[in-house]
Design an enzyme around this catalytic site. Structure first.
Site, PDB file in Angstrom:
ATOM      1  N   CYS A  20      -6.219   8.526   0.365  1.00 13.62           N
ATOM      2  CA  CYS A  20      -5.555   7.589   1.272  1.00 13.62           C
ATOM      3  C   CYS A  20      -6.252   6.232   1.215  1.00 13.62           C
ATOM      4  O   CYS A  20      -6.524   5.739   0.121  1.00 13.62           O
ATOM      5  CB  CYS A  20      -5.466   8.144   2.691  1.00 13.62           C
ATOM      6  SG  CYS A  20      -7.012   8.743   3.385  1.00 13.62           S
ATOM      7  N   ARG A  21      -6.544   5.638   2.360  1.00 13.55           N
ATOM      8  CA  ARG A  21      -7.054   4.272   2.390  1.00 13.55           C
ATOM      9  C   ARG A  21      -8.554   4.166   2.149  1.00 13.55           C
ATOM     10  O   ARG A  21      -9.044   3.145   1.698  1.00 13.55           O
ATOM     11  CB  ARG A  21      -6.712   3.627   3.736  1.00 13.55           C
ATOM     12  CG  ARG A  21      -5.229   3.418   3.940  1.00 13.55           C
ATOM     13  CD  ARG A  21      -4.897   3.113   5.380  1.00 13.55           C
ATOM     14  NE  ARG A  21      -3.488   2.751   5.547  1.00 13.55           N
ATOM     15  CZ  ARG A  21      -2.864   2.738   6.714  1.00 13.55           C
ATOM     16  NH1 ARG A  21      -3.512   3.082   7.819  1.00 13.55           N
ATOM     17  NH2 ARG A  21      -1.581   2.397   6.767  1.00 13.55           N
TER      18      ARG A  21
END
Length: 221
Positions: A178-179
């Site tokens: 993800c981030r």
């Protein structure tokens, strides 16, 4: 100019950067914008603050030239001024995990609760991809995937995981990313996939970290 005055002015100038980053919402904004440009409305929704407050935080960051903008119609899009801004956040993040025991413990406890302690480093992922089939999932919002993602990654936002997970190939390692290490999307995705019986692990870092290493990226036009 005297030597003492020179040093004082230089250090005072640099501390304007640290003052701008001395706010939890603003460092989160830096991480969000590392995924790609966003409007103030999007940032407000992601950080859980009002649009007015998000705008104030953005102006502080822009005031010390950490952000740049572009206008499209009635919308202003914000982005990081350059890769060095993310590198500064990356270093601060690493320092926090190393020096602040309470931060490291929070991260450990969160992952332990979800049984997601097994993680691959970026280097381990690259090696695995060379030697075996790996199902790589980008579980960020679809717009962030479009702005840039790891090559061969499938876009499977966390909100759509339940709908599409059973279509994933079996018998292959699933790696979700993800981030970044403080983003919970990958942890939640891996917890869900393990519940379905998939051998799933998280990537220890996020897409911006992959990009920061100079590795290939894919962008959808």
């Amino acid at each position: 100019m005297e030597k003492r005055e020179f040093k004082d002015r230089v250090y005072q100038g640099i501390t304007q950067l640290t003052k701008a980053l001395a706010n939890s919402h603003r460092v989160e904004i830096v991480e969000l914008l590392a995924q790609g440009e966003k409007t103030v409305e999007h940032i407000a929704a992601e950080t859980g603050v009002s649009v007015a407050n998000a705008s104030q935080h953005l102006q502080v960051l822009k005031g010390v030239q950490l952000l740049a903008t572009r206008r499209q119609g009635n919308h202003i899009f914000y982005r990081l001024a350059n890769d060095t801004v993310f590198a500064a956040w990356q270093s601060l993040r690493t320092l926090g995990l190393l020096q602040l025991a309470e931060v490291a413990q929070l991260v450990h406890d969160f992952r332990d609760e979800r049984h997601t302690l097994e993680r691959l480093s970026i280097e381990e992922l690259v090696e695995r991809q060379l030697n075996e089939p790996v199902v790589l999932l980008d579980v960020r919002p679809a717009e962030e995937y479009r702005l840039g993602h790891i090559p061969q990654a499938l876009s499977m936002p966390l909100t759509e995981l339940a709908e599409h997970a059973r279509a994933l190939p079996t018998g292959q390692l699933v790696v979700a990313y993800c981030r970044g290490p403080f983003c919970v999307f990958a942890d939640e995705a891996v917890t869900y996939l393990r519940g379905l019986g998939y051998p799933a692990v998280c990537l220890s870092e996020g897409y911006p970290d992959w990009k920061q290493r100079g590795l290939p990226v894919a962008i959808l036009n």
